[in-house]
Design a protein around this motif. Structure first.
Motif, PDB file in Angstrom:
ATOM      1  N   TYR A  63       0.860  -1.199   0.225  1.00 50.10           N
ATOM      2  CA  TYR A  63       0.011   0.048   0.003  1.00 50.10           C
ATOM      3  C   TYR A  63       0.989   1.276  -0.018  1.00 50.10           C
ATOM      4  CZ  TYR A  63      -3.244   3.674   1.510  1.00 50.10           C
ATOM      5  OH  TYR A  63      -4.109   4.703   1.783  1.00 50.10           O
ATOM      6  N   GLN A  91       1.057   4.174  -2.946  1.00 51.56           N
ATOM      7  CA  GLN A  91       0.523   5.598  -2.467  1.00 51.56           C
ATOM      8  C   GLN A  91       1.565   6.745  -2.743  1.00 51.56           C
ATOM      9  OE1 GLN A  91       0.380   5.772   1.832  1.00 51.56           O
ATOM     10  NE2 GLN A  91      -1.265   7.318   1.930  1.00 51.56           N
ATOM     11  N   TYR A  97      -4.437  -0.213  -2.916  1.00 45.41           N
ATOM     12  CA  TYR A  97      -4.646   1.277  -2.889  1.00 45.41           C
ATOM     13  C   TYR A  97      -6.159   1.593  -3.316  1.00 45.41           C
ATOM     14  CZ  TYR A  97      -3.856   6.281  -3.033  1.00 45.41           C
ATOM     15  OH  TYR A  97      -3.814   7.900  -2.652  1.00 45.41           O
ATOM     16  N   GLU A 124      -9.145   1.146  -0.462  1.00 44.18           N
ATOM     17  CA  GLU A 124      -9.354   2.354   0.248  1.00 44.18           C
ATOM     18  C   GLU A 124     -10.048   3.134  -0.390  1.00 44.18           C
ATOM     19  OE1 GLU A 124      -8.856   4.330   3.745  1.00 44.18           O
ATOM     20  OE2 GLU A 124      -8.239   2.147   3.131  1.00 44.18           O
ATOM     21  N   SER A 125     -10.012   3.514  -1.764  1.00 47.49           N
ATOM     22  CA  SER A 125     -11.000   4.359  -2.333  1.00 47.49           C
ATOM     23  C   SER A 125     -12.235   3.716  -2.490  1.00 47.49           C
ATOM     24  CB  SER A 125     -10.403   4.818  -3.896  1.00 47.49           C
ATOM     25  OG  SER A 125     -11.302   5.676  -4.819  1.00 47.49           O
ATOM     26  N   LYS A 184     -13.701   1.749  -0.252  1.00 53.31           N
ATOM     27  CA  LYS A 184     -14.248   1.764   0.914  1.00 53.31           C
ATOM     28  C   LYS A 184     -14.814   3.325   1.300  1.00 53.31           C
ATOM     29  CE  LYS A 184     -13.087   1.173   5.686  1.00 53.31           C
ATOM     30  NZ  LYS A 184     -12.069   1.019   6.770  1.00 53.31           N
ATOM     31  N   HIS A 216     -18.751   3.679   2.044  1.00 48.43           N
ATOM     32  CA  HIS A 216     -18.595   3.544   3.757  1.00 48.43           C
ATOM     33  C   HIS A 216     -20.181   2.883   4.247  1.00 48.43           C
ATOM     34  CE1 HIS A 216     -20.203   7.348   2.730  1.00 48.43           C
ATOM     35  NE2 HIS A 216     -20.736   7.519   3.905  1.00 48.43           N
ATOM     36  N   THR A 233     -18.297  -3.634   0.410  1.00 48.11           N
ATOM     37  CA  THR A 233     -16.556  -3.395   1.013  1.00 48.11           C
ATOM     38  C   THR A 233     -16.180  -4.680   1.587  1.00 48.11           C
ATOM     39  OG1 THR A 233     -17.223  -1.428   1.768  1.00 48.11           O
ATOM     40  CG2 THR A 233     -15.321  -2.200   2.638  1.00 48.11           C
TER      41      THR A 233
END
Length: 300
Positions: free
Chosen positions: A233, A237, A251, A254-255, A257, A261, A267
């Motif tokens: 990660y 990043q 990476y 994360e976007s 999620k 959300h 997810t």
């Protein structure tokens, strides 16, 4: 008149009496078996239950994922299709396969000759070279991240791509070199001497003799590097965050999620898809992996 003779009946097996000491020994053995296996079952459940929860949640509906239900009803297999239909998800897959696949091949190809030289060659400065390799293992990547970023981004203009992460793997990896060197020490020198007597040079000896015998060690190094690149990660990043077309799964997750959300089912489904290749690869290669790691510490 024929005389009938009564034949004696065969006596049944007489069981030997069990002494109190034997009863105590059997009871202790039974309690020991229960204790050992119960701890093993508890440890297995401790590691497996989070994955089971992850998988079951990924198959729930949007509303059910926010409740206390533990079992999906019905099973929403369409969640995985929704994840695949997310813009950019397949691109993240391709980038991760490129990063992990090419990086693993470059690491193995570049680290094996160095490990072979450190394990089998006798030259001045060999121990110093080994100490330098070990010292590189102790150097955190965060220490050199700023000068490395300036070099790749400002001088070579490779920011927004994965090449700053892939190209350095062509110059060896300290951990891979050390692990392979430890494994190559277990190969007897007699095999190498016999190959040289037959006329093999160092390169041919490496390819024809050392590589076939070092397959478990090579498999262990390849798996370590593949898992590292797949889950990396920090690197994407730093170098690829400005370009969504160069994101990897770690990476991009994360976007994803952040965009979903409240959709815990989606997810979790995306997380399962990210984890599945690593689990499958390890499942099929675990024998070679364990053998390679086990044999690396036989000689110092």
């Amino acid at each position: 008149m024929a005389q009938v003779l009564d034949t004696p009946k065969a006596a049944g097996p007489v069981s030997d009496p069990v002494t109190p000491a034997q009863r105590v020994a059997r009871r202790k053995a039974l309690l020991h078996w229960i204790a050992v296996h119960s701890l093993g079952v508890a440890a297995a459940l401790f590691f497996v239950l989070p994955f089971v929860f992850l998988l079951l949640t990924s198959l729930m509906s949007d509303q059910q994922a926010l409740t206390r239900d533990l079992w999906p009803h019905p099973f929403e297999w369409a969640n995985y299709k929704k994840v695949f239909d997310t813009p950019g998800f397949l691109t993240w897959w391709k980038n991760t396969l490129l990063y992990a696949g090419v990086g693993t091949v470059l690491t193995v190809v570049s680290s094996l000759p160095v490990a072979y030289a450190l394990a089998k060659f006798r030259f001045r400065g060999r121990h110093l070279s080994l100490m330098l390799v070990i010292s590189m293992m102790m150097l955190p990547p965060q220490v050199v991240v700023i000068p490395m970023y300036l070099f790749w981004a400002k001088q070579l203009d490779l920011s927004g791509t994965l090449w700053p992460l892939i190209i350095p793997m062509a110059f060896g990896d300290a951990f891979s070199i050390f692990l392979l060197r430890q494994f190559l020490l277990t190969i007897p020198d007699e095999y190498l001497d016999a190959a040289k007597v037959d006329g093999c040079g160092e390169l041919r000896t490496l390819l024809r003799v050392v590589v076939p015998m070092a397959k478990p060690g090579i498999a262990a190094v390849a798996l370590f590097q593949f898992f590292y690149a797949w889950n990396d990660y920090f690197g994407p990043q730093i170098y690829a965050s400005e370009n969504p077309g160069a994101w990897t799964l770690s990476y991009g997750l994360e976007s994803f999620k952040g965009a979903h959300h409240t959709d815990w089912n989606l997810t979790m489904a995306a997380t399962v898809l990210v984890m599945a290749p690593v689990i499958v690869v390890f499942f099929f290669a675990q024998k070679a992996f364990v053998e390679g790691v086990t044999l690396t510490g036989v000689k110092g």
